[in-house]
Design a protein around this motif. Structure first.
Motif, PDB file in Angstrom:
ATOM      1  N   GLY A  73      -1.658  -3.156  -7.067  1.00 39.28           N
ATOM      2  CA  GLY A  73      -1.626  -2.731  -5.664  1.00 39.28           C
ATOM      3  C   GLY A  73      -2.239  -3.795  -4.763  1.00 39.28           C
ATOM      4  N   ASP A  74      -3.372  -4.344  -5.209  1.00 36.84           N
ATOM      5  CA  ASP A  74      -4.032  -5.407  -4.432  1.00 36.84           C
ATOM      6  C   ASP A  74      -3.089  -6.603  -4.257  1.00 36.84           C
ATOM      7  OD1 ASP A  74      -6.256  -3.919  -4.251  1.00 36.84           O
ATOM      8  OD2 ASP A  74      -7.497  -5.101  -5.631  1.00 36.84           O
TER       9      ASP A  74
ATOM     10  N   LEU B 235      -0.535  -5.941  -1.651  1.00 31.05           N
ATOM     11  CA  LEU B 235      -1.096  -6.018  -0.289  1.00 31.05           C
ATOM     12  C   LEU B 235      -1.164  -7.488   0.174  1.00 31.05           C
ATOM     13  CD1 LEU B 235      -4.016  -3.414  -0.550  1.00 31.05           C
ATOM     14  CD2 LEU B 235      -1.907  -3.197   0.776  1.00 31.05           C
TER      15      LEU B 235
ATOM     16  N   LYS C 139       1.102   4.390  -2.661  1.00 30.94           N
ATOM     17  CA  LYS C 139       0.309   5.103  -3.684  1.00 30.94           C
ATOM     18  C   LYS C 139       0.989   5.020  -5.053  1.00 30.94           C
ATOM     19  CE  LYS C 139      -2.084   9.531  -4.191  1.00 30.94           C
ATOM     20  NZ  LYS C 139      -1.579   9.822  -5.530  1.00 30.94           N
TER      21      LYS C 139
ATOM     22  N   HIS D 272      -4.517  -0.526  -9.860  1.00 30.92           N
ATOM     23  CA  HIS D 272      -5.093  -0.956  -8.583  1.00 30.92           C
ATOM     24  C   HIS D 272      -4.924  -2.460  -8.348  1.00 30.92           C
ATOM     25  CE1 HIS D 272      -7.465   0.947  -5.413  1.00 30.92           C
ATOM     26  NE2 HIS D 272      -8.024  -0.241  -5.232  1.00 30.92           N
TER      27      HIS D 272
ATOM     28  N   GLY E 137      -6.507   0.268   4.146  1.00 33.01           N
ATOM     29  CA  GLY E 137      -5.497   0.654   3.163  1.00 33.01           C
ATOM     30  C   GLY E 137      -4.284  -0.258   3.211  1.00 33.01           C
TER      31      GLY E 137
ATOM     32  N   ARG F 118      11.536   6.606   6.243  1.00 35.76           N
ATOM     33  CA  ARG F 118      10.841   5.327   5.932  1.00 35.76           C
ATOM     34  C   ARG F 118      11.791   4.120   6.009  1.00 35.76           C
ATOM     35  NH1 ARG F 118       8.479   9.287   2.875  1.00 35.76           N
ATOM     36  NH2 ARG F 118       6.218   9.421   3.023  1.00 35.76           N
TER      37      ARG F 118
ATOM     38  N   ASN G  64       0.044   1.884  -6.992  1.00 32.83           N
ATOM     39  CA  ASN G  64      -1.273   2.030  -7.628  1.00 32.83           C
ATOM     40  C   ASN G  64      -1.190   2.934  -8.856  1.00 32.83           C
ATOM     41  OD1 ASN G  64      -2.929   0.436  -6.095  1.00 32.83           O
ATOM     42  ND2 ASN G  64      -3.482   2.047  -4.639  1.00 32.83           N
TER      43      ASN G  64
ATOM     44  N   ARG H 271      -5.616  -6.230   9.225  1.00 27.54           N
ATOM     45  CA  ARG H 271      -5.524  -5.108   8.274  1.00 27.54           C
ATOM     46  C   ARG H 271      -6.332  -3.952   8.846  1.00 27.54           C
ATOM     47  NH1 ARG H 271      -7.538  -4.780   2.016  1.00 27.54           N
ATOM     48  NH2 ARG H 271      -6.621  -2.743   1.577  1.00 27.54           N
TER      49      ARG H 271
ATOM     50  N   LEU I 117      -9.353  -9.633   0.725  1.00 24.29           N
ATOM     51  CA  LEU I 117      -8.213  -9.440  -0.181  1.00 24.29           C
ATOM     52  C   LEU I 117      -6.939 -10.094   0.351  1.00 24.29           C
ATOM     53  CD1 LEU I 117      -6.976  -8.028  -2.657  1.00 24.29           C
ATOM     54  CD2 LEU I 117      -6.618  -6.023  -1.232  1.00 24.29           C
TER      55      LEU I 117
ATOM     56  N   LYS J 188       8.216   7.270   9.456  1.00 23.81           N
ATOM     57  CA  LYS J 188       7.933   7.769   8.097  1.00 23.81           C
ATOM     58  C   LYS J 188       8.686   9.079   7.843  1.00 23.81           C
ATOM     59  CE  LYS J 188       4.641   4.980   6.394  1.00 23.81           C
ATOM     60  NZ  LYS J 188       4.673   4.311   5.120  1.00 23.81           N
TER      61      LYS J 188
ATOM     62  N   ILE K 104       3.083   0.112   4.562  1.00 22.40           N
ATOM     63  CA  ILE K 104       3.908  -0.009   3.347  1.00 22.40           C
ATOM     64  C   ILE K 104       4.306   1.395   2.878  1.00 22.40           C
ATOM     65  CG2 ILE K 104       3.977  -0.865   0.973  1.00 22.40           C
ATOM     66  CD1 ILE K 104       1.858  -2.919   1.742  1.00 22.40           C
ATOM     67  N   ASP K 105       5.578   1.534   2.490  1.00 22.73           N
ATOM     68  CA  ASP K 105       6.074   2.857   2.092  1.00 22.73           C
ATOM     69  C   ASP K 105       5.690   3.178   0.648  1.00 22.73           C
ATOM     70  OD1 ASP K 105       7.308   3.159   4.572  1.00 22.73           O
ATOM     71  OD2 ASP K 105       9.113   2.093   3.906  1.00 22.73           O
ATOM     72  N   ARG K 106       5.241   4.397   0.476  1.00 22.74           N
ATOM     73  CA  ARG K 106       4.920   4.939  -0.860  1.00 22.74           C
ATOM     74  C   ARG K 106       4.073   3.974  -1.693  1.00 22.74           C
ATOM     75  NH1 ARG K 106       7.739   9.390  -0.311  1.00 22.74           N
ATOM     76  NH2 ARG K 106       9.905   9.381   0.345  1.00 22.74           N
TER      77      ARG K 106
HETATM   78  N1  GTP Z   1      -4.787  -1.318  -4.556  1.00 21.78           N
HETATM   79  C1  GTP Z   1      -5.307  -0.864  -3.423  1.00 21.78           C
HETATM   80  N2  GTP Z   1      -5.002   0.356  -2.973  1.00 21.78           N
HETATM   81  C2  GTP Z   1      -5.520   0.781  -1.816  1.00 21.78           C
HETATM   82  C3  GTP Z   1      -6.387  -0.017  -1.056  1.00 21.78           C
HETATM   83  N3  GTP Z   1      -6.756   0.678   0.055  1.00 21.78           N
HETATM   84  C4  GTP Z   1      -6.115   1.867  -0.020  1.00 21.78           C
HETATM   85  N4  GTP Z   1      -5.361   1.948  -1.130  1.00 21.78           N
HETATM   86  C5  GTP Z   1      -4.522   3.032  -1.611  1.00 21.78           C
HETATM   87  O1  GTP Z   1      -3.371   3.127  -0.789  1.00 21.78           O
HETATM   88  C6  GTP Z   1      -2.812   4.422  -0.980  1.00 21.78           C
HETATM   89  C7  GTP Z   1      -2.271   4.916   0.339  1.00 21.78           C
HETATM   90  O2  GTP Z   1      -1.570   6.085   0.057  1.00 21.78           O
HETATM   91  P1  GTP Z   1      -0.946   7.035   1.178  1.00 21.78           P
HETATM   92  O3  GTP Z   1      -1.837   7.038   2.391  1.00 21.78           O
HETATM   93  O4  GTP Z   1      -0.676   8.358   0.533  1.00 21.78           O
HETATM   94  O5  GTP Z   1       0.370   6.310   1.623  1.00 21.78           O
HETATM   95  P2  GTP Z   1       1.681   5.916   0.825  1.00 21.78           P
HETATM   96  O6  GTP Z   1       1.607   6.205  -0.620  1.00 21.78           O
HETATM   97  O7  GTP Z   1       1.958   4.468   1.181  1.00 21.78           O
HETATM   98  O8  GTP Z   1       2.754   6.832   1.452  1.00 21.78           O
HETATM   99  P3  GTP Z   1       3.448   6.691   2.878  1.00 21.78           P
HETATM  100  O9  GTP Z   1       2.568   5.861   3.766  1.00 21.78           O
HETATM  101  O10 GTP Z   1       3.587   8.080   3.369  1.00 21.78           O
HETATM  102  O11 GTP Z   1       4.746   6.004   2.649  1.00 21.78           O
HETATM  103  C8  GTP Z   1      -3.928   5.276  -1.559  1.00 21.78           C
HETATM  104  O12 GTP Z   1      -3.597   5.598  -2.906  1.00 21.78           O
HETATM  105  C9  GTP Z   1      -5.151   4.397  -1.537  1.00 21.78           C
HETATM  106  O13 GTP Z   1      -6.003   4.596  -2.655  1.00 21.78           O
HETATM  107  C10 GTP Z   1      -6.736  -1.309  -1.556  1.00 21.78           C
HETATM  108  O14 GTP Z   1      -7.482  -2.086  -0.959  1.00 21.78           O
HETATM  109  N5  GTP Z   1      -6.157  -1.689  -2.724  1.00 21.78           N
END
Ligand code: GTP
Length: 464
Positions: free
Chosen positions: A353-354, A357, A342, A350, A379, A455, A345, A376, A303, A451, A338-340
């Motif tokens: 989100g990709d 990343l 989630k 998704h 996540g 953050r 996504n 990497r 990715l 964090k 990366i902050d927040r």
């Molecule tokens: N799009 C995408 N999402 C991913 C991937 N791997 C992990 N995630 C998502 O990344 C998110 C990580 O969320 P959290 O661990 O809660 O972290 P955060 O939302 O960045 O919050 P903080 O780290 O506390 O700032 C989750 O929702 C996972 O589903 C990926 O390869 N692609």
């Protein structure tokens, strides 16, 4: 304009190549019969494959007229020249079709695929070419049709199998340096074995003697790069044909057992022999490429293009190993999260989100020195190793990176998905890859503090 200039340049080069190779072939032409060695067709075809820019219909016309004009200037009657050179062009066209057609599966790049099809392509080219050439020989030189056909077929087939691999695998300048280095690093024994077995085939004689160098050639194929193997089979094959033609290597013995003349038999024997090392060398080459692809898949995240954890381990290992483990690896380790993420996504999906990343990894790679290792961890968490960075430099670079990520505008389908990141820093001085985990844990503790303190900030394990 420069394209036109290039085109004209290529046409002129091809035209002179056609003349030069025709002259070589004509020097081997006996009075009132066809040439016993005609390298033009195979070499010119090889050039069309090796240099795709040359591969077009105009080139075929240029080659035809180049060979025709040379033949006419050599004093060959017009009808014979037209017939013979038309058959030469049919060889190139038919063999080229087999080498490049998409009708069979195409799992490999153009050059490798062509090399794999040399055997069927040479047969197809030789069959078509001999059909026309045989008729010309019968008509104008009053040869027996089958003998003439067989002579054309065996000559075209063997010359093509010997010359085509070397021309198609002709390396670029940078590839050549690598090939020579690998060759000089290899053992000389396969080459010595090849010389000894060739000498033995001359000394012993008889039909089977043609095959004496085969095991040594296979050994060369396993030991040396593809291009070197092609050159060795070419030299061995041509030497054997010349030795048979000059009666130095007597493959017929005392009895006239062969229905075809011994030179044609030698040509076919040599062609059959030289294709085997080529196949071995090609399968080794294909295997190496496959291993490289699999390794790449395992070492890099598809990715983002960042290293995977196993990729990081092997890169670090290859950095530490040559330094006798005493110097090891020292520098700084960043854990970037990366902050927040989630929210991205959940809000944009998704795929968005990709995209974030991948863009963030690109931003990290741009913001840091090119020697940094970016991995990497999983996540939205990344690990960066900066060799030689002390406390001050690590803190400076981490802040610069945080700033770059914050200011990196990430637009996706018209939406602004820009993000911020938190970074934990630890310093490390390790002599083995296993010792990395401890530095990761320390950076992770700092990341946690970053964090929980709001953050978008950098936290080092040291005080400046
Ligand atoms: N799009 C995408 N999402 C991913 C991937 N791997 C992990 N995630 C998502 O990344 C998110 C990580 O969320 P959290 O661990 O809660 O972290 P955060 O939302 O960045 O919050 P903080 O780290 O506390 O700032 C989750 O929702 C996972 O589903 C990926 O390869 N692609």
């Amino acid at each position: 304009m420069p394209n036109n200039k290039n085109r004209i340049h290529q046409v002129i080069v091809l035209f002179f190549f056609a003349i030069l190779l025709s002259v070589i072939g004509l020097c081997f032409r006996n009075f009132e019969s066809m040439s016993i060695f005609w390298p033009g067709n195979a070499v010119l075809l090889g050039l069309l494959i090796r240099f795709p820019a040359l591969d077009n219909r105009v080139s075929l016309l240029v080659l035809f007229f180049g060979m025709l004009i040379t033949d006419l200037c050599w004093g060959t009657p017009a009808m014979i020249s037209v017939g013979v050179n038309f058959s030469n062009i049919t060889f190139i066209a038919a063999a080229r079709w087999v080498l490049l057609t998409r009708h069979f599966t195409r799992p490999y790049p153009r050059r490798l695929q062509s090399l794999m099809r040399i055997f069927p392509a040479s047969i197809a080219g030789a069959l078509v070419c001999a059909a026309i050439g045989g008729i010309v020989s019968e008509r104008y030189f009053h040869d027996e049709l089958f003998k003439a056909w067989f002579s054309w077929f065996s000559e075209q087939m063997s010359t093509s199998i010997l010359l085509l691999p070397a021309v198609i695998s002709l390396p670029r300048r940078d590839e050549l340096r690598l090939i020579l280095r690998k060759t000089f690093e290899s053992s000389l024994l396969p080459l010595v074995a090849l010389l000894v077995t060739t000498a033995m085939s001359i000394w012993v004689g008889g039909g089977g003697s043609l095959l004496f160098p085969l095991p040594a050639l296979l050994w060369c194929a396993i030991s040396y790069p593809l291009f070197i193997t092609c050159c060795l089979t070419l030299i061995t094959g041509i030497s054997e044909i010349i030795l048979v033609a000059g009666n130095v290597l007597n493959i017929q013995g005392e009895n006239d057992l062969f229905r075809i003349d011994s030179l044609s038999a030698a040509r076919l024997g040599v062609a059959a022999m030289t294709i085997s090392p080529l196949i071995v060398s090609l399968s080794i080459e294909a295997n190496k490429r496959l291993v490289a692809r699999v390794t790449r898949r395992a070492d890099y995240d598809l990715l983002t293009g960042a290293l995977t954890r196993s990729g990081l381990s092997s890169r670090l290992q290859s950095l530490i190993a040559p330094r006798n483990r005493l110097a090891g690896f020292s520098g700084a380790l960043f854990l970037v999260d990366i902050d927040r993420f989630k929210n991205i996504n959940d809000t944009w999906g998704h795929a968005a989100g990709d995209y974030v990343l991948a863009q963030t990894v690109h931003c990290i790679q741009q913001a840091l020195p090119p020697t940094s290792l970016v991995c990497r961890m999983g996540g939205e968490e990344f690990l960066v190793l900066l060799e030689g960075a002390n406390e001050a430099r690590a803190f400076l670079l981490a802040n610069r990176l945080r700033n770059s990520i914050e200011n990196n505008a990430i637009m996706h389908k018209g939406n602004d998905l820009s993000v911020t990141a938190s970074i934990g820093i630890s310093l490390l001085n390790i002599s083995s890859v296993q010792a990395l985990d401890e530095a990761i844990n320390r950076a992770d503790e700092q990341l946690y503090i970053a964090k929980s303190s709001g953050r978008n900030q950098v936290r080092p394990e040291f005080v400046l």
